[in-house]
Scaffold this active site. Structure first.
Site, PDB file in Angstrom:
ATOM      1  N   GLU A 143       0.827  -1.204   0.000  1.00  0.00           N
ATOM      2  CA  GLU A 143       0.000   0.000   0.000  1.00  0.00           C
ATOM      3  C   GLU A 143       0.861   1.254   0.000  1.00  0.00           C
ATOM      4  OE1 GLU A 143      -1.635   1.708   3.805  1.00  0.00           O
ATOM      5  OE2 GLU A 143      -3.456   0.839   2.973  1.00  0.00           O
ATOM      6  N   ASP A 174      -5.516  -4.491  -3.959  1.00  0.00           N
ATOM      7  CA  ASP A 174      -5.772  -3.063  -4.109  1.00  0.00           C
ATOM      8  C   ASP A 174      -4.486  -2.275  -4.293  1.00  0.00           C
ATOM      9  OD1 ASP A 174      -4.892  -3.200  -1.388  1.00  0.00           O
ATOM     10  OD2 ASP A 174      -5.946  -1.335  -0.973  1.00  0.00           O
TER      11      ASP A 174
END
Length: 996
Positions: free
Chosen positions: A105, A284
């Protein structure tokens, strides 16, 4: 629980396998060092070019100021090796359980930051450097994943069930349970000439604080003396395993640490265990990296500098090729699977086409025991979807992956993701949780009445439950920002429809009042979506969302602003633009410090640092008889706490704050500078400059809405007429409607109904409606509707129907809540006016709805109630059947109070329970008991240890909330199932004492 306990990144699901699970063959070990040795011990943090071209615009200057704070080596966002930390501060427990770990991330946000820097300055060197650093330190090299060549796509992994609680682990491997075939492995190998996976592992110990020493390149378990980052993992044991209950482990196991089998036998059960490597990617993060490179390529091309980013664009396309593993079921089983024995998948029948929580891969380290495995994930959370990445990978020639079927996969994924958002959107705007193809992690049959999406069962809190994964509003900002980017980039009508509903809900819940600005923090969901019907979506009238708390999470505010800005730039919606600007201005004016933009956070969850395991409840679960050690000598055994395995925290400069909190029970306060959050703020500032800056022209809205259709008449009297119509559509947004009687405008409405009054009896009128938007564009008139008023001589003398179904809801010592079924006035025709409520022969109230609460009553007293309906003409119905209700007895000598609220749907419900100590002495432990009398069953609870025997439910305090001072309350709750009836409990006891 505080929203700051949220998990910001993915974690591995069951991905630890044993030697007996695979065929043995030859291979090479993962411990060979690369030529030239390991990583350097000191590297200057990469800065931008020393000579920066002049940049105009206030918000561009703000972006550069924030950028320079992040990139300043003295501020501590990067390690000496130039690796982004999760946060500047070391003492922080979230998904990374230490601030100087890093995540995929963080890298993806860094790539976004440098893409925006290139757009603002035309300097693309920092972007290239960021990708190179990520590739070297977060994507395992060939030497780190050495036995991939032995991977068999026809037998991708050995099955093991997931479980709902850590105490149910280790999970036994089951070679007898069928798994499907991996349909893309051979294609990827043929395309790139290697069996290696090009994905980021999600978690690394940048400073090797744990001491595992799994250093990219040099080797496996090199120990505390190793320099450079170390691949590690944490989450492994089901949805209830919070960060406070994890056992950190290395991503490469040589059995030097942990127990006799390293850490493997904490997670999987088997006859023997092999030394092995294993990695997990968070979908993600990899998708976010692709998303950022899409924009970088677009901006660099516009600048005539596409060659400067061409190499990185090609690598992003390659990453997108491998990211397809997250589009498949965990064990490649068919979608809609409801049994472990369901058919094995082949080709695309195992593809749900959603970005699931992760993919994972691993294999043996032993050259003589060559085997490897790969898995996808069965769980999809809406907050992980990235339709912009799917759009880029399916439509942009520069980013279309090389593999033959990749373009088609991403084309289908784009459509499926947009359907997923639409399916999960609450009637008032928010996006609910997600879906799973493996109910309870074991391909179980979902409960009857569970809504489905292409065969996958709806889950309100997919993947993790402590805290629930869709409670945190940040998932809304993350997930919907990408929808807004897609809409801005492509004008996608389906994306716009989602945003048209989401944006007003969000704006209504944002305050930009100076230092008191706030955004939503925690959410509460009521009801469920309807089963998906692609041909006719229902809009989910039974699903709603409520904001239960607000806060000043600067990262969430930044990404929320970005979503609003992309939407506003395409739609022309000035409210979205102005709200985003005001939010950014409020933070910039009130929350800047030397390191960035930040606010103080109270961390109540930090009281869990020293919690030990409570059977069936929270705390670190270690199986009986298991023992091991961390590299620094910390013991791992039954009864240890989070802190016991991480004694290094006691040497942290901020430890005294936690130590004091543990001693006093008062939650500590911290101010954090998370890398992702600081980058989100910088990105929003750059977005505003690019999209709405002084030199950025805005395209005027000149397109009128469509004409309203479907005009119909509702209630018509001698002096009034009600009309309704089908809503118009607009490329920006419809703001209202003008209603015409003939050629005269008689009123306006923001909705799709209007009542015209002051009319003449027995007269015919013609009505038309025109829609209008914020720019002043007005639609053509609708088709005319002819309406004739009734004659004035007709008198309504017929009473409405008698109310039925009179029942009592909540009954206390002094009040009774009543409800009934609505009456009708079909015969008389003047229309319903309301209801009169009688206690005995006394009218105690009048209402227009079908509920009434009678107050001021006497405890332990029987009362009789009836209800009469009345119409506009004054006719009153006969009384309903009488309902006898006895108020509760006054509790004497009690020392507790309980407030119980349940929200029911179909066959399930969520109960919130507030327990207050009304006595004069503190409780050092508590147990609440009550009966569920209609066969309801507790399925999952939080903030307490829940047990049920027959009808009796017992909730025992969690380790961190057992002390209850006089006047103090604790909020607990649970999810349950019912068979159509769900009455509230009528009595509660706390430690044996009756509660009021």
């Amino acid at each position: 629980m505080s929203s700051t306990t949220r998990r910001r990144t993915a974690w591995v699901a069951l991905a630890t396998l044993s030697v007996s699970s695979f065929l043995a063959a030859a291979g090479s070990p993962a411990t060979a060092a690369p030529a030239g040795g390991g990583l350097p011990t000191t590297v200057t943090v990469p800065a931008a070019s020393p000579v920066r071209a002049a940049v105009d615009g206030e918000y561009a200057q703000r972006f550069l100021a924030q950028y320079d704070k992040i990139k300043d080596p003295a501020n501590g966002y990067f390690s000496p090796q130039g690796i982004p930390y999760h946060s500047v501060e070391t003492l922080i427990v979230e998904a990374p359980d230490y601030g100087h770990e890093t995540t995929s991330e963080a890298y993806s946000y860094w790539i976004w930051l440098e893409a925006l820097y290139g757009q603002v300055t035309q300097d693309w060197a920092p972007l290239n450097h960021a990708w190179d650093t990520m590739e070297k330190n977060m994507i395992p090299a060939s030497v780190d994943q050495p036995t991939n060549s032995f991977y068999n796509p026809n037998s991708p992994a050995t099955y093991a069930s997931e479980y709902n609680h850590p105490s149910q682990y280790p999970s036994q491997l089951s070679s007898g349970t069928s798994v499907g075939k991996d349909p893309i492995a051979n294609e990827l190998k043929a395309t790139y000439g290697t069996s290696d996976i090009y994905q980021m592992h999600w978690l690394a110990d940048v400073d090797n604080v744990y001491g595992f020493g799994v250093t990219p390149g040099p080797g496996c378990e090199m120990g505390p003396s190793a320099t450079g980052t170390s691949f590690i993992n944490t989450f492994q044991r089901g949805p209830q395993e919070s960060v406070w209950e994890t056992v950190p482990q290395p991503s490469c196991e040589e059995f030097k640490y942990g127990g006799k089998n390293g850490f493997l036998d904490l997670f999987t059960g088997d006859a023997s265990y092999a030394k092995q490597w294993k990695y997990t990617s968070a979908s993600d993060a990899d998708a976010r990296a692709v998303e950022a490179i899409y924009w970088a390529n677009k901006w660099a091309t516009e600048q005539g500098k596409q060659a400067d980013v061409a190499a990185v664009v090609a690598k992003a396309a390659k990453m997108g090729d491998y990211l397809r593993y997250t589009l498949f079921d965990k064990y490649f089983k068919t979608i809609g699977c409801t049994s472990p024995s369901c058919p094995a998948g082949s080709n695309r029948d195992s593809a749900h086409y959603l970005l699931s929580w992760y993919m994972a891969w691993g294999g043996a380290t032993d050259a003589n025991a060559g085997w490897a495995w790969r898995i996808g994930s069965s769980q999809a959370h809406f907050g992980y979807q990235n339709p912009l990445a799917a759009y880029a990978l399916s439509t942009d020639p520069a980013l279309t992956p090389k593999s033959a079927t990749a373009k088609d996969d991403w084309t289908k994924s784009l459509q499926r993701q947009l359907e997923f958002y639409t399916w999960l959107q609450a009637s008032n705007g928010g996006i609910a949780g997600g879906a799973t193809n493996s109910w309870n992690g074991a391909y179980a049959t979902p409960p009857a009445g569970t809504p489905t999406f292409y065969g996958m069962g709806y889950t309100e809190a997919p993947v993790y439950a402590d805290p629930p994964s869709n409670r945190w509003f940040g998932m809304q900002a993350w997930g919907v920002q990408r929808v807004a980017e897609l809409y801005y980039a492509s004008g996608n009508a389906q994306a716009k429809k989602i945003l048209d509903k989401w944006v007003p809900w969000v704006i209504a819940n944002i305050s930009t009042d100076g230092a008191s600005w706030k955004v939503p923090s925690e959410l509460k969901w009521t009801g469920k979506p309807d089963t998906w019907n692609a041909a006719s979506p229902t809009g989910n009238p039974g699903l709603t969302v409520e904001v239960t708390s607000y806060g000043q999470d600067v990262g969430v505010a930044g990404d929320t602003a970005r979503a609003l800005l992309f939407y506003a730039a395409k739609s022309g919606n000035t409210a979205a633009r102005d709200t985003a600007k005001a939010l950014l201005d409020a933070m910039w004016a009130n929350n800047q410090d030397a390191l960035g933009v930040a606010t103080a956070e109270t961390r109540g969850d930090y009281l869990r640092f020293d919690d030990t395991y409570v059977p069936g409840g929270d705390g670190v679960y270690i199986p009986a008889g298991w023992s091991g050690t961390m590299p620094n000598g910390d013991a791992i055994k039954p009864g240890v706490s989070f802190l016991d395995m991480r004694s290094f925290y006691k040497n942290d400069p901020a430890w005294s704050k936690v130590e004091n909190a543990l001693a006093t029970g008062k939650a500590p306060t911290f101010t954090y500078h998370r890398f992702w959050a600081q980058t989100a703020i910088a990105a929003a500032l750059a977005d505003y400059d690019r999209l709405f800056g002084e030199d950025t022209p805005t395209e005027p809205d000149t397109q009128a809405p469509t004409a309203p259709t479907g005009l119909t008449a509702g209630t018509v009297t001698s002096t009034s007429a009600q009309i309704s119509w089908t809503a118009s559509t607009d490329d920006v947004a419809v703001t209202g409607y003008d209603v015409y009687r003939g050629t005269t405008k008689v009123g306006s409405a923001t909705g799709t109904t209007f009542t015209d009054t002051g009319l003449t009896a027995d007269t015919t009128y013609s009505y038309t409606v025109r829609a209008k938007d914020a720019a002043g564009n007005v639609s053509p008139a609708s088709a005319a509707l002819s309406v004739k008023t009734t004659t004035g001589t007709v008198v309504d003398t017929v009473a409405p129907s008698v109310p039925t179904g009179l029942t009592a809801g909540t009954v206390t010592e002094t009040s009774v809540a009543l409800s009934w079924t609505a009456s009708t006035d079909n015969v008389g025709g003047s229309g319903m006016a309301g209801y009169d409520v009688y206690r005995g022969t006394t009218k105690v109230g009048s209402v227009t709805g079908t509920t009434y609460t009678d107050t001021g009553l006497t405890a332990a007293t029987a009362y009789s109630y009836t209800v009469r309906a009345k119409d506009v003409a004054g006719n009153v119905s006969a009384a309903s059947a009488a309902l006898s209700v006895t108020t509760k007895s006054t509790t004497t000598g009690g020392s507790c109070k309980v407030v119980y609220n349940a929200s029911s749907w179909n066959s399930g419900f969520t109960a919130s329970v507030k327990v207050t100590n009304t006595g004069t002495t503190a409780l050092s432990g508590w147990a609440l008991k009550f009966d569920l009398t209609a066969g309801q069953q507790v399925t999952q609870g939080w903030s307490a240890t829940w047990a049920q025997s027959g009808a009796t439910v017992t909730a025992t305090n969690a380790p961190w909330n057992g002390t209850l001072a006089p006047g103090q309350s604790v909020d607990i709750g649970f999810n349950g199932s019912h068979n159509g009836q769900n009455p509230n409990p009528t009595a509660f006891t706390l430690n044996g004492a009756t509660c009021s």
